[in-house]
Design an enzyme around this catalytic site. Sequence first.
Site, PDB file in Angstrom:
ATOM      1  N   ASN A 147       0.816  -1.216   0.000  1.00 10.70           N
ATOM      2  CA  ASN A 147       0.000   0.000   0.000  1.00 10.70           C
ATOM      3  C   ASN A 147       0.851   1.269   0.000  1.00 10.70           C
ATOM      4  O   ASN A 147       0.379   2.336   0.371  1.00 10.70           O
ATOM      5  CB  ASN A 147      -1.002  -0.018   1.171  1.00 10.70           C
ATOM      6  CG  ASN A 147      -0.320  -0.217   2.508  1.00 10.70           C
ATOM      7  OD1 ASN A 147       0.896  -0.078   2.619  1.00 10.70           O
ATOM      8  ND2 ASN A 147      -1.088  -0.530   3.538  1.00 10.70           N
ATOM      9  N   ARG A 285       3.612   7.252  11.544  1.00 12.74           N
ATOM     10  CA  ARG A 285       3.107   6.794  12.837  1.00 12.74           C
ATOM     11  C   ARG A 285       3.012   7.990  13.761  1.00 12.74           C
ATOM     12  O   ARG A 285       3.925   8.831  13.806  1.00 12.74           O
ATOM     13  CB  ARG A 285       4.023   5.721  13.466  1.00 12.74           C
ATOM     14  CG  ARG A 285       3.926   4.347  12.817  1.00 12.74           C
ATOM     15  CD  ARG A 285       2.547   3.709  12.939  1.00 12.74           C
ATOM     16  NE  ARG A 285       2.439   2.418  12.292  1.00 12.74           N
ATOM     17  CZ  ARG A 285       1.913   2.204  11.073  1.00 12.74           C
ATOM     18  NH1 ARG A 285       1.444   3.213  10.366  1.00 12.74           N
ATOM     19  NH2 ARG A 285       1.845   0.984  10.579  1.00 12.74           N
ATOM     20  N   GLN A 314      -4.924   3.539  18.654  1.00 14.31           N
ATOM     21  CA  GLN A 314      -5.925   3.373  17.606  1.00 14.31           C
ATOM     22  C   GLN A 314      -6.882   2.264  17.992  1.00 14.31           C
ATOM     23  O   GLN A 314      -6.402   1.174  18.314  1.00 14.31           O
ATOM     24  CB  GLN A 314      -5.245   3.067  16.264  1.00 14.31           C
ATOM     25  CG  GLN A 314      -4.487   4.266  15.728  1.00 14.31           C
ATOM     26  CD  GLN A 314      -3.983   4.100  14.308  1.00 14.31           C
ATOM     27  OE1 GLN A 314      -3.524   5.057  13.718  1.00 14.31           O
ATOM     28  NE2 GLN A 314      -4.049   2.931  13.752  1.00 14.31           N
ATOM     29  N   HIS A 333      -7.162   6.270  10.435  1.00 13.92           N
ATOM     30  CA  HIS A 333      -6.072   5.576   9.732  1.00 13.92           C
ATOM     31  C   HIS A 333      -6.654   4.800   8.538  1.00 13.92           C
ATOM     32  O   HIS A 333      -7.143   3.693   8.682  1.00 13.92           O
ATOM     33  CB  HIS A 333      -5.392   4.614  10.715  1.00 13.92           C
ATOM     34  CG  HIS A 333      -4.072   4.100  10.234  1.00 13.92           C
ATOM     35  ND1 HIS A 333      -3.203   3.441  11.049  1.00 13.92           N
ATOM     36  CD2 HIS A 333      -3.466   4.142   9.023  1.00 13.92           C
ATOM     37  CE1 HIS A 333      -2.133   3.104  10.369  1.00 13.92           C
ATOM     38  NE2 HIS A 333      -2.271   3.509   9.128  1.00 13.92           N
TER      39      HIS A 333
HETATM   40  P1  NDP Z   1      10.492   1.425   3.721  1.00 10.95           P
HETATM   41  O1  NDP Z   1      11.071   0.320   4.514  1.00 10.95           O
HETATM   42  O2  NDP Z   1      10.419   1.317   2.247  1.00 10.95           O
HETATM   43  O3  NDP Z   1      11.277   2.765   4.040  1.00 10.95           O
HETATM   44  C1  NDP Z   1      11.559   3.165   5.338  1.00 10.95           C
HETATM   45  C2  NDP Z   1      12.599   4.261   5.260  1.00 10.95           C
HETATM   46  O4  NDP Z   1      12.732   4.824   6.544  1.00 10.95           O
HETATM   47  C3  NDP Z   1      13.965   3.768   4.834  1.00 10.95           C
HETATM   48  O5  NDP Z   1      14.287   4.415   3.615  1.00 10.95           O
HETATM   49  C4  NDP Z   1      14.883   4.168   5.983  1.00 10.95           C
HETATM   50  O6  NDP Z   1      16.080   4.712   5.449  1.00 10.95           O
HETATM   51  C5  NDP Z   1      14.058   5.252   6.679  1.00 10.95           C
HETATM   52  N1  NDP Z   1      14.373   5.376   8.097  1.00 10.95           N
HETATM   53  C6  NDP Z   1      14.412   4.423   9.046  1.00 10.95           C
HETATM   54  N2  NDP Z   1      14.799   4.954  10.217  1.00 10.95           N
HETATM   55  C7  NDP Z   1      14.987   6.270  10.004  1.00 10.95           C
HETATM   56  C8  NDP Z   1      15.414   7.345  10.831  1.00 10.95           C
HETATM   57  N3  NDP Z   1      15.733   7.163  12.124  1.00 10.95           N
HETATM   58  N4  NDP Z   1      15.498   8.581  10.279  1.00 10.95           N
HETATM   59  C9  NDP Z   1      15.191   8.770   8.981  1.00 10.95           C
HETATM   60  N5  NDP Z   1      14.818   7.788   8.134  1.00 10.95           N
HETATM   61  C10 NDP Z   1      14.717   6.553   8.661  1.00 10.95           C
HETATM   62  O7  NDP Z   1       9.042   1.706   4.342  1.00 10.95           O
HETATM   63  P2  NDP Z   1       7.744   2.304   3.643  1.00 10.95           P
HETATM   64  O8  NDP Z   1       8.122   3.544   2.913  1.00 10.95           O
HETATM   65  O9  NDP Z   1       7.005   1.250   2.924  1.00 10.95           O
HETATM   66  O10 NDP Z   1       6.868   2.639   4.934  1.00 10.95           O
HETATM   67  C11 NDP Z   1       7.312   3.568   5.914  1.00 10.95           C
HETATM   68  C12 NDP Z   1       6.352   3.599   7.074  1.00 10.95           C
HETATM   69  O11 NDP Z   1       5.114   4.151   6.658  1.00 10.95           O
HETATM   70  C13 NDP Z   1       5.956   2.219   7.627  1.00 10.95           C
HETATM   71  O12 NDP Z   1       6.931   1.712   8.512  1.00 10.95           O
HETATM   72  C14 NDP Z   1       4.666   2.534   8.330  1.00 10.95           C
HETATM   73  O13 NDP Z   1       4.906   2.937   9.652  1.00 10.95           O
HETATM   74  C15 NDP Z   1       4.088   3.689   7.530  1.00 10.95           C
HETATM   75  N6  NDP Z   1       2.926   3.268   6.751  1.00 10.95           N
HETATM   76  C16 NDP Z   1       1.720   3.885   6.964  1.00 10.95           C
HETATM   77  C17 NDP Z   1       0.598   3.450   6.311  1.00 10.95           C
HETATM   78  C18 NDP Z   1      -0.710   4.128   6.496  1.00 10.95           C
HETATM   79  O14 NDP Z   1      -1.750   3.538   6.163  1.00 10.95           O
HETATM   80  N7  NDP Z   1      -0.750   5.337   6.989  1.00 10.95           N
HETATM   81  C19 NDP Z   1       0.632   2.294   5.397  1.00 10.95           C
HETATM   82  C20 NDP Z   1       1.968   1.813   5.125  1.00 10.95           C
HETATM   83  C21 NDP Z   1       3.047   2.257   5.829  1.00 10.95           C
HETATM   84  P3  NDP Z   1      17.464   4.703   6.259  1.00 10.95           P
HETATM   85  O15 NDP Z   1      17.635   3.295   6.747  1.00 10.95           O
HETATM   86  O16 NDP Z   1      18.460   5.166   5.265  1.00 10.95           O
HETATM   87  O17 NDP Z   1      17.312   5.688   7.373  1.00 10.95           O
END
Ligand code: NDP
Length: 384
Positions: A147, A285, A314, A333
């Site tokens: 998604n 989140r 939630q 959400h």
């Molecule tokens: P991905 O795993 O594709 O990307 C996560 C990114 O977060 C990575 O590029 C990572 O890069 C970065 N990251 C992790 N820790 C940090 C940090 N401390 N500071 C900055 N960047 C950070 O995940 P998605 O893009 O698919 O999803 C992200 C989040 O979105 C999910 O974990 C979920 O919580 C949320 N989500 C919400 C939904 C909704 O319905 N509202 C649905 C789907 C997801 P790097 O390691 O280089 O820092």
Amino acid sequence: MAKILCVLYDDPVNGYPTSYARDAVPEIKVYEDGQRAPTPKAIDFVPGHLLGSVTGGLGLRKFLEDQGHTFVVTSDKDGPDSVFEQELPDADIVISQPFWPAYLTPARFEKAKKLKLALTAGIGSDHVDLESAIKHGVTVAEVTGSNSISVAEHAVMMILALVRNYLPAHEWVEKGGWNIADCVERSYDLEGMHVGTVAAGRIGLAVLRRLKPFQTHLHYYQRHRLPEAVEKELGLTFHPTVEDMAEVCDIITINAPLHPGTLNMFNDAMLAKMKRGAYIVNTARAEICSRDGIVRNLQNGHLAGYAGDVWFPQPAPKDHPWRTMPYQGMTPHMSGTSLSAQVRYAAGTREILESWFEKRPLREEYVIVDGGKLAGTGAKAYTV
Ligand code: NDP
């Protein structure tokens, strides 16, 4: 035979739908990053039908019951008397969606003596205490990629809605007014603004790609830098710290997982570093932002707007201050559970279960915790 305990949100207040606004949803076979969409051996649902609520049952009932498994579906998930907590002690597999999360706390892990798999139908497994999963040898998996675009579209919509003052303007129409000045006194163009994403993973990068045609200046912060070619293609400015990015942006969109490295990242100190009149859109989140800090900064005018679809807990209680704070465009959400997204994460949940029952390895991108440690996507995106 296994017992699968599945927590889903309630059916619509007017009952499970008997007809839909559209007859079909486009079929997406490959995601933007090249990952294949889920490939279960079969599905037992109609794409475009409501699958994420109790009656929809993620389209899994026939598949599971035909094999002799027990499939318990409930929306009653909180508190010691909830159906979820009563059914948990002998469950082998727990499935829930982040929109209506079955919180798997350390105490619940202690009760779930038979639990082997905690499956997120969607993305984001922070409702599962990952340290406990590691300790108890429980595998955690989610339907990575399913998604991401749904959320990216929602984030872009919210950015436009806040900046252009869409929701208050729409309310004037419903009230019978024609109050142009009231509508535009907080309405701006997105063009020329500086927009930064916290994290440029699947969702964050998709948001950046969708914003490029709006002629904005694009920024990002995450721990690892994107390939130079991507930075060039989108004209991105990389920031080595989130503070650095916060200071220069008119809009911050938050797209990082919740883990100890992002918890409360937008606290009072970080919010104070942002430009006066900046906006935040958080579809990642809730706990990445300070709940009361956001309210204070909207009330005192330091922030011009906040929108998102993620809350803690939630469902959010009726008196949650984000329901009534000024200049907000919150939704429940819902961004990742459009009917289009449900097709993919229901199919992905089925694909994971097929692999699990046939003792085949799960696709690496679906794995968060396995073999007593963070693994697959979990090892890249989370810390414990
Ligand atoms: P991905 O795993 O594709 O990307 C996560 C990114 O977060 C990575 O590029 C990572 O890069 C970065 N990251 C992790 N820790 C940090 C940090 N401390 N500071 C900055 N960047 C950070 O995940 P998605 O893009 O698919 O999803 C992200 C989040 O979105 C999910 O974990 C979920 O919580 C949320 N989500 C919400 C939904 C909704 O319905 N509202 C649905 C789907 C997801 P790097 O390691 O280089 O820092």
